[in-house]
Enzyme design. Sequence first.
Site, PDB file in Angstrom:
ATOM      1  N   ARG A  17      49.809 -47.980  55.260  1.00 19.57           N
ATOM      2  CA  ARG A  17      49.569 -47.750  53.928  1.00 19.57           C
ATOM      3  C   ARG A  17      49.306 -48.424  52.599  1.00 19.57           C
ATOM      4  O   ARG A  17      48.844 -48.564  51.715  1.00 19.57           O
ATOM      5  CB  ARG A  17      50.184 -46.731  53.425  1.00 19.57           C
ATOM      6  CG  ARG A  17      49.772 -45.991  52.677  1.00 19.57           C
ATOM      7  CD  ARG A  17      50.370 -44.157  52.435  1.00 19.57           C
ATOM      8  NE  ARG A  17      52.531 -44.257  52.369  1.00 19.57           N
ATOM      9  CZ  ARG A  17      52.886 -43.496  51.705  1.00 19.57           C
ATOM     10  NH1 ARG A  17      52.492 -42.209  52.257  1.00 19.57           N
ATOM     11  NH2 ARG A  17      54.152 -43.948  51.872  1.00 19.57           N
ATOM     12  N   LYS A  68      49.163 -45.485  46.855  1.00 16.90           N
ATOM     13  CA  LYS A  68      50.614 -45.248  45.873  1.00 16.90           C
ATOM     14  C   LYS A  68      50.769 -46.827  45.279  1.00 16.90           C
ATOM     15  O   LYS A  68      51.617 -48.129  45.163  1.00 16.90           O
ATOM     16  CB  LYS A  68      51.712 -45.756  47.499  1.00 16.90           C
ATOM     17  CG  LYS A  68      52.874 -44.706  47.293  1.00 16.90           C
ATOM     18  CD  LYS A  68      54.302 -44.452  48.210  1.00 16.90           C
ATOM     19  CE  LYS A  68      55.437 -44.141  47.971  1.00 16.90           C
ATOM     20  NZ  LYS A  68      55.479 -42.944  47.240  1.00 16.90           N
ATOM     21  N   GLU A  83      50.272 -31.369  45.367  1.00 18.13           N
ATOM     22  CA  GLU A  83      51.377 -31.634  46.183  1.00 18.13           C
ATOM     23  C   GLU A  83      52.600 -31.767  44.252  1.00 18.13           C
ATOM     24  O   GLU A  83      52.125 -31.160  43.657  1.00 18.13           O
ATOM     25  CB  GLU A  83      51.569 -33.798  46.330  1.00 18.13           C
ATOM     26  CG  GLU A  83      50.987 -34.253  45.016  1.00 18.13           C
ATOM     27  CD  GLU A  83      51.360 -36.323  45.996  1.00 18.13           C
ATOM     28  OE1 GLU A  83      51.558 -36.584  47.346  1.00 18.13           O
ATOM     29  OE2 GLU A  83      50.922 -36.068  44.907  1.00 18.13           O
TER      30      GLU A  83
HETATM   31  N1  PMP Z   1      53.724 -37.108  46.680  1.00 14.78           N
HETATM   32  C1  PMP Z   1      54.099 -38.368  46.157  1.00 14.78           C
HETATM   33  C2  PMP Z   1      53.098 -38.633  45.067  1.00 14.78           C
HETATM   34  C3  PMP Z   1      55.196 -39.229  46.293  1.00 14.78           C
HETATM   35  O1  PMP Z   1      55.572 -40.221  45.478  1.00 14.78           O
HETATM   36  C4  PMP Z   1      55.416 -39.275  47.681  1.00 14.78           C
HETATM   37  C5  PMP Z   1      56.800 -39.851  47.931  1.00 14.78           C
HETATM   38  N2  PMP Z   1      57.703 -39.662  47.198  1.00 14.78           N
HETATM   39  C6  PMP Z   1      54.869 -38.601  48.993  1.00 14.78           C
HETATM   40  C7  PMP Z   1      53.882 -37.269  47.950  1.00 14.78           C
HETATM   41  C8  PMP Z   1      55.865 -38.229  50.312  1.00 14.78           C
HETATM   42  O2  PMP Z   1      55.353 -39.158  50.650  1.00 14.78           O
HETATM   43  P1  PMP Z   1      56.006 -40.094  51.784  1.00 14.78           P
HETATM   44  O3  PMP Z   1      56.418 -39.119  52.933  1.00 14.78           O
HETATM   45  O4  PMP Z   1      55.255 -41.191  52.511  1.00 14.78           O
HETATM   46  O5  PMP Z   1      57.263 -40.512  51.466  1.00 14.78           O
END
Ligand code: PMP
Length: 284
Positions: A46, A145, A178
Amino acid sequence: MNDKLVDASEATVSVFDHGLLYGDGIFEGIRLYDGCVFKLDEHLERLEYSAKAIMLKLAWTRQEISDALCETCRANGLKNGYIRLVVTRGVGSLGLSIKNCDQPQLIIIADTIQLYPQEFYDNGLKIITVPTRRCNPSALPPAVKSLNYLNNILAKIEAQHLGYHEAIMLNDQGYIAECTGDNIFIVHKGELITPAASSGALKGITRDTALAIADELGIPWREANMTRYDVWVAEEVFLTGTAAEIVPIVEIDARVIGNGKPGPVTAKFLESFKRRVSIEGTML
Ligand code: PMP
């Protein structure tokens, strides 16, 4: 930092780093469980995709980053913890152009983690929908990210101002994207449903793990546009994230979810997740 282990007090970046000046950079949050890094390859993939999307050329191979990450954990004597992997655009001139930023900075922080209190897992978490909309994917793809988290921070401020720890963010069409730092799932009529990345969700690594658990449990899943109504009437709702893992949600916008207690399907996901973190992972 870059190729050296440095003491936290000496781990500094230039004020001309575009990561600081513009939030121009990318990161990953990764967990270490019992001396094993969970989903390391997935996080590094990622990171590579984020780098590609923002045209940041990583100066290190995946193996080099992986080795440095494990070394940082070992140097800190960590067996359990949280690793923050950051790549900034590097030092440049005062201006948006990336042309003078010819040396990205690699920062790896290995630390302990402040977890949600156990009570949230035992009794569930109450959340709300906040007014701040998730960035339009055609403006800033939420799948990247990036170091620029102001969109989520504004939403988090609204949540905390109203006394909540986490909040739902809608996209500019009004569908659920989300939460501020977690992905969201609902269980409805035997199906698991979550917003697609195209709705404005990060492609969470824990989200992918939850989908793999659904396959393991024989629970059909799909990605769909989800409205606030859909989450209000769901039998169960849970959030996923590297730090949060899997958190049951028992109230949304003052509507009680299910019977107001963490549901049996969520419990199964949490159980399988705990098993996975204890048997999967890259050993330090
Ligand atoms: N959405 C956002 C905006 C995030 O910052 C994160 C990570 N903290 C997630 C979803 C979850 O992603 P991951 O499972 O890869 O931590």
